[in-house]
Design a protein around this motif. Structure first.
Motif, mmCIF file in Angstrom:
data_model
loop_
_atom_site.group_PDB
_atom_site.id
_atom_site.type_symbol
_atom_site.label_atom_id
_atom_site.label_comp_id
_atom_site.label_asym_id
_atom_site.label_seq_id
_atom_site.Cartn_x
_atom_site.Cartn_y
_atom_site.Cartn_z
ATOM 1 N N THR A 16 0.951 -1.188 -0.010
ATOM 2 C CA THR A 16 -0.041 0.012 0.106
ATOM 3 C C THR A 16 0.921 1.274 0.054
ATOM 4 O O THR A 16 0.432 2.098 -0.742
ATOM 5 N N ALA A 17 1.821 1.266 0.982
ATOM 6 C CA ALA A 17 2.918 2.530 0.834
ATOM 7 C C ALA A 17 3.199 2.635 -0.405
ATOM 8 O O ALA A 17 3.609 3.661 -0.813
ATOM 9 N N GLY A 18 3.849 1.587 -1.054
ATOM 10 C CA GLY A 18 4.493 1.754 -2.353
ATOM 11 C C GLY A 18 3.623 2.353 -3.357
ATOM 12 O O GLY A 18 4.171 3.233 -4.067
ATOM 13 N N GLY A 19 2.313 1.700 -3.240
ATOM 14 C CA GLY A 19 1.482 2.289 -4.303
ATOM 15 C C GLY A 19 1.201 3.681 -4.243
ATOM 16 O O GLY A 19 0.916 4.494 -5.123
ATOM 17 N N VAL A 33 4.056 5.822 -5.454
ATOM 18 C CA VAL A 33 4.168 5.885 -7.144
ATOM 19 C C VAL A 33 3.068 6.876 -7.082
ATOM 20 O O VAL A 33 3.438 7.737 -8.321
ATOM 21 N N LEU A 34 1.797 6.834 -6.775
ATOM 22 C CA LEU A 34 0.659 7.627 -6.920
ATOM 23 C C LEU A 34 1.313 9.250 -6.853
ATOM 24 O O LEU A 34 1.121 10.111 -7.754
ATOM 25 N N PHE A 35 1.954 9.450 -5.651
ATOM 26 C CA PHE A 35 2.253 10.613 -5.328
ATOM 27 C C PHE A 35 3.491 11.319 -6.353
ATOM 28 O O PHE A 35 3.494 12.431 -6.840
ATOM 29 N N LEU A 36 4.421 10.394 -6.401
ATOM 30 C CA LEU A 36 5.485 10.910 -7.348
ATOM 31 C C LEU A 36 5.012 11.155 -8.785
ATOM 32 O O LEU A 36 5.287 12.140 -9.466
ATOM 33 N N TRP A 47 5.208 14.978 -10.325
ATOM 34 C CA TRP A 47 5.976 14.903 -11.795
ATOM 35 C C TRP A 47 5.223 15.568 -12.652
ATOM 36 O O TRP A 47 5.792 16.502 -13.477
ATOM 37 N N ARG A 48 3.819 15.263 -12.576
ATOM 38 C CA ARG A 48 2.962 16.102 -13.937
ATOM 39 C C ARG A 48 2.625 17.378 -13.541
ATOM 40 O O ARG A 48 1.962 18.187 -14.241
ATOM 41 N N THR A 49 2.825 17.985 -12.126
ATOM 42 C CA THR A 49 2.551 19.240 -11.730
ATOM 43 C C THR A 49 3.198 20.470 -12.756
ATOM 44 O O THR A 49 4.361 19.949 -13.166
ATOM 45 N N PRO A 50 2.550 21.326 -13.430
ATOM 46 C CA PRO A 50 2.922 22.367 -14.246
ATOM 47 C C PRO A 50 4.248 22.940 -13.272
ATOM 48 O O PRO A 50 5.221 23.341 -13.890
#
Lengths: 342, 162
Positions: free
Chosen positions: B97-100, B103-106, B110-113
């Motif tokens: 769960t923590a790994g998921g 990944v979600l946060f990263l 990454w996609r934030t302008p």
């Protein structure tokens, strides 16, 4: 800003401020004992030095000499850490208080000389004041003594209840001045009148409620059930001795001094006086004067008032102070709208 | 650059406290590490120039963590000492769960302008303006939700009419 470098500025303004706060806290102990003795028709500490003025030095020396006792069944690490944090937090509250008054050429006043003129201003002391219950509860818990744990529980219950009306009444100056920054709040009071006086009514009520809630946050009478010595011996400090005990005692006075300083800043115009304040540094003197006056009132209440019971405390906080302060927030918003609409 | 020289030890301490929250075997210590994590996060916000969010973080999470702490003691078994055990179960599931979430946060970061650029955010004025203009609906919906939660708590805890 006295200097352009914020770190140097904080050092040069902050160190004398810390010195003053700690001196007042230290002599507050002596002053309170003499004052209490005067009220109770006793003599109090009069032996060490002229009028007993060096009693505090003697007490401090005694505490430094004592052995650092930690109960075997206590939670060692937390027990030791918890004695340092309250003082650190209590003194950090002072960082945003502007201490000087600077007059511009057109006759308007500006507040200046805070250790750090934070953009969020008033939220800083409120947030740190809220953190204060943490180490105090930790001290009560880690002592592994039922009285100190009871005291810690009472402290948390009282702290989180009285924090709500405190934050709400602190919002009254924020709404009236239109800024969270303490510099702006004090500047507004210098040019429009103190919030305790103007607007008439709501300002004064907010001042009284804020003052009461700061008494509760600093565990002063009538809100001192966390350390009610007749019920739970000595509260969270039962198992502490020596210099750790001394730190807790000094913190109480420092916290009271800081609470008085914040009340004076928010509602009594900080370094401002209605008549000419003289040179800019006189602002520091006026602020200290107002703070010491409130400090005196707190101890006046302490030795002439009775302690509230736990249920009376909760009753006062939730059934009276919270609704009234909510009303005050709305009233001040209406006031701002009316004054801006005219 | 002096801020970043200070930011490094703060971040290291933040990560160490976060790890200690889950590895400590004493529930009360664990809660104190959680408090340390949350307070250090506020310090990181200060370094990033978001002082308003930092202050709110301190103001709100304190109350939350203290309540958690009291629940931790009052709801756990009665103990004779200050040690309250903090058993750790389902470690594999937790790690997944923590790994998921990581990944979600990263990917989100990454996609934030604004990724990789220094932006001036977080003054109380900006936050206030955004609440009352762009995010007014979310703001009001949240206040209704909180009001419902408050009423729910009163209804649940009230045993009879006073």
């Amino acid at each position: 800003m006295i200097l352009d470098n914020p770190y140097l500025h904080a050092l040069i303004v902050g160190l004398p401020l810390l010195a003053v706060a700690l001196t007042v806290a230290g002599f507050g102990v002596f002053y309170e004992r003499r004052f209490a003795a005067w009220i109770q028709l006793r003599r109090g500490p009069v032996w060490v030095g002229p009028q007993g003025i060096f009693q505090i030095v003697a007490d401090a020396l005694k505490m430094f000499q004592k052995e650092d006792l930690v109960p075997a069944s206590a939670d060692q690490a937390i027990f030791k850490l918890a004695s340092w944090f309250p003082m650190f937090l209590a003194l950090s509250l002072l960082a945003v208080v502007p201490m000087g008054a600077v007059e511009a050429e057109d006759g308007s006043w500006t507040a200046a000389w805070a250790v750090s003129s934070l953009d969020v201003g008033i939220l800083w002391p409120l947030a740190l004041g809220g953190l204060m219950v943490f180490p105090l509860w930790a001290a009560g818990w880690s002592s592994n003594n039922k009285y100190s744990l009871l005291s810690g529980m009472r402290m948390v219950a009282q702290g989180i209840s009285y924090e709500i009306p405190m934050v709400l009444t602190a919002m009254v100056p924020v709404i009236l001045a239109g800024s969270l920054s303490l510099d702006d709040i004090v500047t507004y009071q210098m040019n429009h009148g103190w919030f305790a006086v103007w607007p008439p009514g709501p300002g004064l009520v907010a001042f009284v409620i804020f003052f009461l809630t700061s008494l509760a946050e600093a565990d002063r009478v009538p809100f001192d059930i966390p350390e009610a010595e007749s019920e739970i011996v000595g509260g969270i400090t039962i198992e502490y001795s020596g210099i750790r005990m001394g730190l807790f005692v000094l913190t109480e006075y420092a916290h009271t001094f800081v609470a008085a300083a914040l009340t004076a800043t928010l509602f009594l115009g900080g370094p401002h006086m209605p008549f000419s304040v003289g040179p800019a540094w006189m602002g520091v003197v006026w602020l200290l004067g107002k703070t010491l006056f409130l400090f005196f009132v707190i101890y006046w209440i302490r030795w002439t008032w009775l302690r509230y019971r736990a249920d009376q405390l909760m009753d006062l906080a939730w059934r009276w102070l919270v609704p009234v302060s909510l009303g005050l927030v709305m009233l001040s918003a209406v006031w701002v709208q009316l004054m801006e609409g005219k | 650059m002096s801020e970043f020289a200070l930011l490094f030890p703060v971040t290291v301490f933040l990560i160490l406290s976060a790890i200690s929250v889950v590895t400590t075997r004493n529930l009360v210590h664990s809660v104190f590490w959680l408090a340390s994590t949350l307070i250090t996060t506020a310090a990181v916000y200060v370094f990033l120039g978001a002082t308003f969010i930092a202050a709110i973080q301190l103001l709100l999470y304190t109350g939350g963590v203290i309540t958690l702490m009291l629940f931790g003691i009052m709801l756990s078994r009665r103990h004779s000492s200050t040690t309250v055990p903090n058993p750790s179960e389902h470690q594999l599931l937790g790690a997944v769960t923590a790994g998921g979430v990581l990944v979600l946060f990263l990917t989100a970061i990454w996609r934030t302008p604004a990724f990789g650029r220094v932006v001036d955010v977080g003054t109380s004025l900006d936050v206030g303006n955004l609440f009352l203009s762009e995010h007014l609906l979310a703001f009001e919906a949240l206040s209704v939700l909180l009001l419902a939660a408050m009423l729910g708590a009163i209804v649940l805890t009230r045993t009879s009419d006073p």
